[in-house]
Design a protein around this motif. Sequence first.
Motif, PDB file in Angstrom:
ATOM      1  N   ILE A   2     -17.888-117.498  43.798  1.00 55.13           N
ATOM      2  CA  ILE A   2     -17.205-116.753  42.752  1.00 55.13           C
ATOM      3  C   ILE A   2     -18.063-115.539  42.432  1.00 55.13           C
ATOM      4  O   ILE A   2     -19.277-115.646  42.245  1.00 55.13           O
ATOM      5  CB  ILE A   2     -16.951-117.620  41.493  1.00 55.13           C
ATOM      6  CG1 ILE A   2     -16.183-116.827  40.438  1.00 55.13           C
ATOM      7  CG2 ILE A   2     -18.249-118.190  40.922  1.00 55.13           C
ATOM      8  CD1 ILE A   2     -15.624-117.709  39.316  1.00 55.13           C
ATOM      9  N   THR A   3     -17.442-114.381  42.404  1.00 53.10           N
ATOM     10  CA  THR A   3     -18.171-113.156  42.143  1.00 53.10           C
ATOM     11  C   THR A   3     -18.328-112.917  40.642  1.00 53.10           C
ATOM     12  O   THR A   3     -17.691-113.595  39.816  1.00 53.10           O
ATOM     13  CB  THR A   3     -17.465-111.949  42.763  1.00 53.10           C
ATOM     14  OG1 THR A   3     -16.248-111.709  42.035  1.00 53.10           O
ATOM     15  CG2 THR A   3     -17.147-112.190  44.232  1.00 53.10           C
ATOM     16  N   ARG A   4     -19.145-111.963  40.317  1.00 55.62           N
ATOM     17  CA  ARG A   4     -19.332-111.617  38.919  1.00 55.62           C
ATOM     18  C   ARG A   4     -18.001-111.251  38.275  1.00 55.62           C
ATOM     19  O   ARG A   4     -17.756-111.540  37.108  1.00 55.62           O
ATOM     20  CB  ARG A   4     -20.337-110.468  38.805  1.00 55.62           C
ATOM     21  CG  ARG A   4     -20.680-110.041  37.388  1.00 55.62           C
ATOM     22  CD  ARG A   4     -21.656-108.876  37.415  1.00 55.62           C
ATOM     23  NE  ARG A   4     -22.970-109.299  37.870  1.00 55.62           N
ATOM     24  CZ  ARG A   4     -23.864-108.480  38.434  1.00 55.62           C
ATOM     25  NH1 ARG A   4     -23.554-107.219  38.635  1.00 55.62           N
ATOM     26  NH2 ARG A   4     -25.053-108.923  38.796  1.00 55.62           N
ATOM     27  N   GLY A   5     -17.138-110.621  39.049  1.00 57.84           N
ATOM     28  CA  GLY A   5     -15.837-110.212  38.528  1.00 57.84           C
ATOM     29  C   GLY A   5     -14.792-111.319  38.512  1.00 57.84           C
ATOM     30  O   GLY A   5     -13.673-111.101  38.058  1.00 57.84           O
ATOM     31  N   GLY A   6     -15.170-112.492  39.019  1.00 55.98           N
ATOM     32  CA  GLY A   6     -14.257-113.624  38.973  1.00 55.98           C
ATOM     33  C   GLY A   6     -13.439-113.862  40.232  1.00 55.98           C
ATOM     34  O   GLY A   6     -12.594-114.762  40.272  1.00 55.98           O
ATOM     35  N   LEU A   7     -13.680-113.083  41.271  1.00 56.24           N
ATOM     36  CA  LEU A   7     -12.979-113.317  42.535  1.00 56.24           C
ATOM     37  C   LEU A   7     -13.554-114.551  43.220  1.00 56.24           C
ATOM     38  O   LEU A   7     -14.760-114.790  43.159  1.00 56.24           O
ATOM     39  CB  LEU A   7     -13.118-112.102  43.435  1.00 56.24           C
ATOM     40  CG  LEU A   7     -12.496-110.801  42.933  1.00 56.24           C
ATOM     41  CD1 LEU A   7     -12.770-109.665  43.901  1.00 56.24           C
ATOM     42  CD2 LEU A   7     -10.993-110.970  42.724  1.00 56.24           C
ATOM     43  N   THR A   8     -12.693-115.311  43.863  1.00 55.81           N
ATOM     44  CA  THR A   8     -13.132-116.534  44.521  1.00 55.81           C
ATOM     45  C   THR A   8     -12.775-116.533  45.996  1.00 55.81           C
ATOM     46  O   THR A   8     -11.784-115.917  46.415  1.00 55.81           O
ATOM     47  CB  THR A   8     -12.511-117.768  43.858  1.00 55.81           C
ATOM     48  OG1 THR A   8     -11.081-117.641  43.878  1.00 55.81           O
ATOM     49  CG2 THR A   8     -12.980-117.928  42.423  1.00 55.81           C
TER      50      THR A   8
END
Length: 114
Positions: A51-57
């Motif tokens: 999961i990225t800082r921006g919330g992408l998974t």
Amino acid sequence: QVQLVESGGGLVQAGGSLRLSCAASGSIFSFNAVGWYRQAPGKQREFVARITRGGLTNYADSVKGRFTLSRDNAKNTVYLQMDSLKPEDTAVYYCNEFPALPSWGQGTQVTVSS
């Protein structure tokens, strides 16, 4: 340096569920991305999800549709919800930055019985 600590593993029957936690000692946003990895007996460690800082998974094909990442910003914790578990999911699960740093925690054991 912010550290990540895994917890939540256990023994579950095939088809069951577990939720793993990855708690940061500081801000979870210290990391560009947080990943889950696993290592089964006799096999190399492999990527499971991130999961990225921006919330992408993103998920490995082997867990797509069964595992779900989420994040609690207030608790600085990333969760890995694992549903429809299979015996082949049995492994030690680790969380680490993505891409992974050379240093690994002790992980948390997940055992799925058939």
